[in-house]
Write a protein that holds these residues in place. Structure first.
Motif, PDB file in Angstrom:
ATOM      1  N   ARG A   1       4.473  -5.900   7.091  1.00 44.40           N
ATOM      2  CA  ARG A   1       5.921  -5.331   6.558  1.00 44.40           C
ATOM      3  C   ARG A   1       6.533  -6.200   5.842  1.00 44.40           C
ATOM      4  O   ARG A   1       7.399  -6.032   4.906  1.00 44.40           O
ATOM      5  CB  ARG A   1       6.824  -5.065   7.961  1.00 44.40           C
TER       6      ARG A   1
ATOM      7  N   TYR B   1       5.753  -0.391   3.497  1.00 42.61           N
ATOM      8  CA  TYR B   1       4.983  -0.107   4.543  1.00 42.61           C
ATOM      9  C   TYR B   1       6.177   0.022   5.719  1.00 42.61           C
ATOM     10  O   TYR B   1       6.040   1.213   6.518  1.00 42.61           O
ATOM     11  CB  TYR B   1       4.353  -1.083   4.957  1.00 42.61           C
ATOM     12  N   GLY B   2       7.065  -0.695   5.858  1.00 42.37           N
ATOM     13  CA  GLY B   2       8.365  -0.534   6.659  1.00 42.37           C
ATOM     14  C   GLY B   2       9.190   1.079   6.369  1.00 42.37           C
ATOM     15  O   GLY B   2       9.351   1.623   7.325  1.00 42.37           O
TER      16      GLY B   2
END
Length: 454
Positions: A25, A31-32
């Motif tokens: 992350r 990705y978060g």
């Protein structure tokens, strides 16, 4: 050291997967965004479909949903692969399945390290799809030799993690403090490094052979290239990715949308173009590399060999009807049409032996004396004395994996490798046999059937 002081491998796996998620992350902020997006969609689905929520709670899936991830790495040598097997064993993860991706134009073969028993899967089903580069598929002999020499000079593991792996193997486990040290040391193998180990010229030569070859050979280690949360509605996730400006794949890999999801459906956003420093004499040259991307998956019913054969036949039919295995144009319509031949009702799927199910007594069934439960499972279900919930597919699909890899290596890159499955060579490099996924699902189903009479 007494065994009762050791923490469980499930606990170490949970610590590691949480640490990996935090690291990724930080490295890939998008990705978060995916994790948040998936969390919102899953909450909406569970609220709108109470029957699904109840089934997931009953089978133990609900608790694992929020922490469920799979990652993927690619290594270059047999020694690297064999040591990874030992590293994952500390976390209770075994190699399951053999995947030949060369048939789809990707010069690797792979396995998935994951837990295999039901209790461990429900605690944390963390998986890592692990690929070994096949240098023999590089046509240029001089480049093939150079790549092998480059790989032979690197060590992707810290001395600390090697010591802790040996300690765990010798003693039979790790205590809490050592488990934390293991997680910290192991994480270094999966970390991204923006400094290449080869010159920009060598990188371009490897890139010319195949982008994935350049990704494996040019860096200090096998940086994790994606970490994937599980969604309950991948079509909604795909639409949300587009709405938030993420460059999502045009096609969701795997089967079409169904009332009864089967196997695995995957989508992703395109790989990031990242700045990389390449050594060049006394200075560094700047260049770019694309490898890491964001992926979302939806998992469904694990299919029996009979069900998988039907799936493979229908998938091939859909791809070939567009010409030369095409997934362009009207592919989703062709896929939907082909899969009209695959039953989409759990009662039918179960009775025809197309999928694996986990059986359990209902409250009424548990009230019966054991002697009165000695009836066929279908009779118990019909009388409301037992339930049958789909066993979730924990593995991967080679065509889908190759499709994800290709779309994140530029999309237009194709190689005409002949199908060259070589499971024996892979297992020799691994230092162990890979487990048969069908056997694992069969054991889970058989154990649940036996529990009806317990």
């Amino acid at each position: 050291m007494t065994a009762d002081r050791f923490v469980s491998s499930d606990h170490i796996r949970s610590l590691f997967s949480q640490a990996m998620s935090h690291m990724y992350r930080t490295e890939v902020p998008l990705y978060g965004t995916l994790v948040e997006l998936v969390g919102e969609i899953n909450a909406d689905v569970l609220a709108a479909q109470p029957a699904m929520a109840e089934q997931m709670q009953r089978s133990g899936e609900r608790e694992r949903l929020d922490v469920e991830r799979h990652g993927a790495i690619r290594v270059g040598t047999a020694q690297e692969l064999a040591t990874l097997r030992r590293l994952f064993a500390v976390m209770g993860m075994q190699p399951v399945g053999y995947y030949d991706l060369s048939v789809a134009g990707v010069p690797v073969h792979s396995t998935a390290f994951r837990p295999v028993d039901g209790e461990s899967l429900n605690r944390n089903p963390f998986r890592v799809f692990t690929s070994l580069l096949r240098l023999e598929l590089i046509d240029d002999e001089a480049l093939r030799t150079q790549a092998a020499q480059i790989l032979s000079r690197r060590n992707i593991f810290t001395p600390g993690v090697l010591q802790l792996i040996e300690q765990c193997e010798r003693d039979g486990g790790l205590v809490e403090d050592d488990a934390w040290r293991f997680v910290v040391e192991a994480l270094e193998t999966f970390r991204w490094h923006n400094e290449a180990t080869v010159s920009l010229q060598t990188y371009h030569a490897l890139h010319g052979a195949h982008r994935l070859v350049a990704d494996v050979v040019s860096f200090r280690g096998p940086h994790i290239n994606h970490l994937t949360p599980r969604t309950l509605d991948i079509d909604a996730a795909q639409a949300a990715m587009h709405e938030r400006g993420l460059a999502a794949k045009a096609v969701i890999e795997g089967p079409p949308r169904r009332e009864c999801p089967i196997l695995l459906r995957q989508t992703s956003f395109k790989a990031l173009e990242e700045m990389v420093h390449f050594p060049s004499g006394a200075d560094n040259e700047a260049g770019t590399h694309t490898a890491r991307f964001g992926e979302i998956e939806q998992r469904g019913l694990a299919l029996t060999p009979k069900g998988r054969a039907l799936y493979d036949t229908l998938l091939a039919q859909a791809r070939e009807s567009g010409g030369a295995g095409s997934t362009g144009g009207d592919y989703m319509q062709r896929l939907q049409a082909a899969f009209a031949g695959f039953p989409d009702d759990h009662d039918v799927l179960r009775r025809e032996g197309l999928g694996y199910y986990r059986y359990a007594l209902t409250e009424a069934g548990r009230a019966l004396p054991v002697a009165e439960r000695d009836l066929p499972a279908e009779v118990l279900i019909a009388r409301g004395l037992a339930s049958a919930d789909p066993i979730i597919y924990e593995d991967f699909l080679p065509v889908s994996a190759a499709g994800i890899f290709q779309s994140n290596l530029g999309g237009d890159e194709q190689r005409a490798y002949a199908a060259r499955a070589n499971r024996d060579a892979f297992e020799q490099a691994l230092g162990a046999k890979v487990s048969d996924e069908f056997g694992i699902y069969q054991q889970l189903q058989d154990a649940s059937l036996a529990s009806l009479r317990a």
